[in-house]
Motif scaffolding. Structure first.
Motif, PDB file in Angstrom:
ATOM      1  N   UNK A   1      -0.982 -13.207  -8.346  1.00 59.47           N
ATOM      2  CA  UNK A   1      -2.249 -12.702  -7.802  1.00 59.47           C
ATOM      3  C   UNK A   1      -3.284 -12.563  -8.921  1.00 59.47           C
ATOM      4  N   UNK A   2      -4.502 -13.115  -8.770  1.00 60.62           N
ATOM      5  CA  UNK A   2      -5.520 -12.984  -9.813  1.00 60.62           C
ATOM      6  C   UNK A   2      -6.005 -11.543  -9.942  1.00 60.62           C
ATOM      7  N   UNK A   3      -6.587 -11.228 -11.105  1.00 60.20           N
ATOM      8  CA  UNK A   3      -7.141  -9.890 -11.304  1.00 60.20           C
ATOM      9  C   UNK A   3      -8.245  -9.632 -10.277  1.00 60.20           C
ATOM     10  N   UNK A   4      -8.122  -8.585  -9.460  1.00 58.83           N
ATOM     11  CA  UNK A   4      -9.149  -8.336  -8.437  1.00 58.83           C
ATOM     12  C   UNK A   4     -10.436  -7.810  -9.056  1.00 58.83           C
ATOM     13  N   UNK A   5     -11.553  -8.248  -8.525  1.00 62.19           N
ATOM     14  CA  UNK A   5     -12.839  -7.693  -8.939  1.00 62.19           C
ATOM     15  C   UNK A   5     -13.253  -6.535  -8.041  1.00 62.19           C
ATOM     16  N   UNK A   6     -12.649  -6.455  -6.841  1.00 56.88           N
ATOM     17  CA  UNK A   6     -12.978  -5.419  -5.870  1.00 56.88           C
ATOM     18  C   UNK A   6     -11.700  -4.758  -5.373  1.00 56.88           C
ATOM     19  N   UNK A   7     -11.692  -3.428  -5.403  1.00 60.45           N
ATOM     20  CA  UNK A   7     -10.557  -2.659  -4.884  1.00 60.45           C
ATOM     21  C   UNK A   7     -11.013  -1.877  -3.655  1.00 60.45           C
ATOM     22  N   UNK A   8     -10.333  -2.097  -2.537  1.00 60.56           N
ATOM     23  CA  UNK A   8     -10.649  -1.396  -1.299  1.00 60.56           C
ATOM     24  C   UNK A   8      -9.771  -0.151  -1.217  1.00 60.56           C
ATOM     25  N   UNK A   9     -10.383   1.013  -1.067  1.00 63.83           N
ATOM     26  CA  UNK A   9      -9.654   2.274  -1.006  1.00 63.83           C
ATOM     27  C   UNK A   9      -9.759   2.844   0.409  1.00 63.83           C
ATOM     28  N   UNK A  10      -8.599   3.116   1.021  1.00 63.23           N
ATOM     29  CA  UNK A  10      -8.578   3.610   2.399  1.00 63.23           C
ATOM     30  C   UNK A  10      -7.664   4.827   2.495  1.00 63.23           C
ATOM     31  N   UNK A  11      -8.211   6.033   2.683  1.00 62.96           N
ATOM     32  CA  UNK A  11      -7.369   7.183   2.986  1.00 62.96           C
ATOM     33  C   UNK A  11      -6.996   7.153   4.462  1.00 62.96           C
ATOM     34  N   UNK A  12      -5.738   7.407   4.783  1.00 62.70           N
ATOM     35  CA  UNK A  12      -5.297   7.295   6.175  1.00 62.70           C
ATOM     36  C   UNK A  12      -4.287   8.385   6.494  1.00 62.70           C
ATOM     37  N   UNK A  13      -4.573   9.135   7.514  1.00 66.70           N
ATOM     38  CA  UNK A  13      -3.627  10.149   8.000  1.00 66.70           C
ATOM     39  C   UNK A  13      -3.395   9.915   9.487  1.00 66.70           C
ATOM     40  N   UNK A  14      -2.179   9.554   9.844  1.00 65.80           N
ATOM     41  CA  UNK A  14      -1.816   9.283  11.234  1.00 65.80           C
ATOM     42  C   UNK A  14      -2.710   8.210  11.851  1.00 65.80           C
ATOM     43  N   UNK A  15      -2.842   7.088  11.153  1.00 66.96           N
ATOM     44  CA  UNK A  15      -3.703   5.997  11.621  1.00 66.96           C
ATOM     45  C   UNK A  15      -2.915   4.720  11.904  1.00 66.96           C
ATOM     46  N   UNK A  16      -1.660   4.841  12.277  1.00 72.71           N
ATOM     47  CA  UNK A  16      -0.843   3.655  12.538  1.00 72.71           C
ATOM     48  C   UNK A  16      -1.438   2.791  13.644  1.00 72.71           C
ATOM     49  N   UNK A  17      -2.111   3.411  14.600  1.00 70.18           N
ATOM     50  CA  UNK A  17      -2.686   2.666  15.703  1.00 70.18           C
ATOM     51  C   UNK A  17      -3.934   1.888  15.343  1.00 70.18           C
ATOM     52  N   UNK A  18      -4.500   2.125  14.135  1.00 67.87           N
ATOM     53  CA  UNK A  18      -5.751   1.467  13.738  1.00 67.87           C
ATOM     54  C   UNK A  18      -5.611   0.547  12.530  1.00 67.87           C
ATOM     55  N   UNK A  19      -4.577   0.739  11.722  1.00 70.29           N
ATOM     56  CA  UNK A  19      -4.527   0.064  10.427  1.00 70.29           C
ATOM     57  C   UNK A  19      -4.293  -1.442  10.522  1.00 70.29           C
ATOM     58  N   UNK A  20      -3.471  -1.904  11.442  1.00 74.76           N
ATOM     59  CA  UNK A  20      -3.188  -3.334  11.515  1.00 74.76           C
ATOM     60  C   UNK A  20      -4.463  -4.137  11.742  1.00 74.76           C
ATOM     61  N   UNK A  21      -5.257  -3.733  12.727  1.00 76.87           N
ATOM     62  CA  UNK A  21      -6.512  -4.437  12.996  1.00 76.87           C
ATOM     63  C   UNK A  21      -7.474  -4.302  11.821  1.00 76.87           C
ATOM     64  N   UNK A  22      -7.553  -3.104  11.222  1.00 74.75           N
ATOM     65  CA  UNK A  22      -8.461  -2.884  10.106  1.00 74.75           C
ATOM     66  C   UNK A  22      -8.119  -3.787   8.928  1.00 74.75           C
ATOM     67  N   UNK A  23      -6.839  -3.879   8.589  1.00 73.16           N
ATOM     68  CA  UNK A  23      -6.418  -4.714   7.467  1.00 73.16           C
ATOM     69  C   UNK A  23      -6.663  -6.192   7.760  1.00 73.16           C
ATOM     70  N   UNK A  24      -6.434  -6.614   8.993  1.00 63.49           N
ATOM     71  CA  UNK A  24      -6.712  -8.002   9.377  1.00 63.49           C
ATOM     72  C   UNK A  24      -8.207  -8.308   9.239  1.00 63.49           C
ATOM     73  N   UNK A  25      -9.048  -7.369   9.623  1.00 64.09           N
ATOM     74  CA  UNK A  25     -10.502  -7.574   9.540  1.00 64.09           C
ATOM     75  C   UNK A  25     -10.978  -7.619   8.090  1.00 64.09           C
ATOM     76  N   UNK A  26     -10.362  -6.831   7.225  1.00 64.95           N
ATOM     77  CA  UNK A  26     -10.719  -6.882   5.800  1.00 64.95           C
ATOM     78  C   UNK A  26     -10.360  -8.246   5.229  1.00 64.95           C
ATOM     79  N   UNK A  27      -9.188  -8.741   5.551  1.00 67.79           N
ATOM     80  CA  UNK A  27      -8.771 -10.059   5.079  1.00 67.79           C
ATOM     81  C   UNK A  27      -9.748 -11.141   5.528  1.00 67.79           C
ATOM     82  N   UNK A  28     -10.203 -11.076   6.758  1.00 61.81           N
ATOM     83  CA  UNK A  28     -11.134 -12.076   7.281  1.00 61.81           C
ATOM     84  C   UNK A  28     -12.501 -11.963   6.609  1.00 61.81           C
ATOM     85  N   UNK A  29     -12.956 -10.730   6.359  1.00 65.79           N
ATOM     86  CA  UNK A  29     -14.288 -10.531   5.791  1.00 65.79           C
ATOM     87  C   UNK A  29     -14.366 -10.926   4.325  1.00 65.79           C
TER      88      UNK A  29
END
Length: 256
Positions: A1-29
């Motif tokens: 993996x190349x050295x990242x220039x951008x680090x995405x920080x996500x605090x999550x508490x009891x967000x299992x129902x939202x994280x899969x879609x959120x992570x997929x959308x970050x990958x696409x964006x």
């Protein structure tokens, strides 16, 4: 993996129902960017950690972190920032209400010369009337007392230079005052309109009590910090003065 220039920080508490879609959308964006994602499971009691662990096994860009007991959003972001490897940090809430499609625009804006922080502004809120009311009251009080020139400090979508974030004083709830703290240290903040979406699953952890009444004590503390700060304070040395003299000579020397 190349050295990242951008680090995405996500605090999550009891967000299992939202994280899969959120992570997929970050990958696409961010398909054209070198980035990493640090999700901090802040003491979840649902399947958040299991989801993150399984996904990280096949995605080298995902770096899950975990609190066995909840330590709060500010602590989660602060610890993730120290663990991050990117020059820039982007923060998003784990509930999916921030739209990752806005990330490239904020990131491009942040890399313009002289900008320290790009703060999202949720012009059209997709929340309950009570959440919008409590947030509006809290923002009005903060803006009046701190004069941080930021219409929506509570927006979780931000892009900030990592070195500038790590130089900020750490305290609980500091994430609500990042623009004011950046301005106190001589940084430049801009606000950009961003999309806001309804929460997909779960429930909000915030209300009027922990947005305003608890925050009033923090506002007084931030006001004190700003009054006591002496930054920025340019620091010179003999070496820097000598270099400045040599450089100025290059511009004044006449050539035949």
């Amino acid at each position: 993996m190349p050295q990242p220039s951008l680090s995405i920080l996500i605090p999550a508490k009891d967000e299992a129902g939202n994280l899969t879609q959120l992570l997929d959308e970050i990958d696409a964006a961010l398909s054209d960017e070198a980035y990493e994602i640090l999700v901090v499971d802040d003491g979840s009691t649902d399947t958040t950690w299991t989801l993150l662990s399984q996904r990280a096994a096949s995605d080298v860009r995902l770096r899950p972190l975990r609190h066995m007991r909840s330590a709060g959003q500010s602590t989660s972001l602060w610890q993730a920032a120290w663990a991050a490897r990117g020059t820039w940090l982007a923060t998003l809430d784990g509930d999916g209400q921030n739209d990752p499609a806005d990330l490239p625009r904020l990131y491009d804006k942040a890399r313009q010369e002289g900008i320290t922080l790009v703060n999202g502004h949720r012009v059209l809120r997709r929340d309950t009337w009570f959440t919008k009311f409590s947030s509006r009251v809290a923002n009005r009080v903060r803006s009046t007392l701190l004069k941080d020139d930021t219409p929506d400090t509570g927006c979780g979508l931000k892009v900030i230079r990592r070195d500038a974030f790590l130089a900020l004083p750490y305290f609980d709830h500091m994430h609500r005052f990042i623009p004011a703290l950046i301005l106190a240290q001589g940084g430049r903040c801009v606000s950009v309109p961003v999309n806001h979406r309804p929460r997909g699953a779960g429930k909000s952890h915030y209300g009027l009590n922990n947005r305003l009444w608890v925050g009033l004590v923090d506002i007084i503390g931030v006001m004190w910090l700003r009054r006591r700060s002496r930054l920025p304070a340019p620091l010179e040395s003999e070496a820097s003065k000598a270099l400045e003299h040599d450089t100025s000579g290059l511009h004044t020397k006449e050539h035949p």
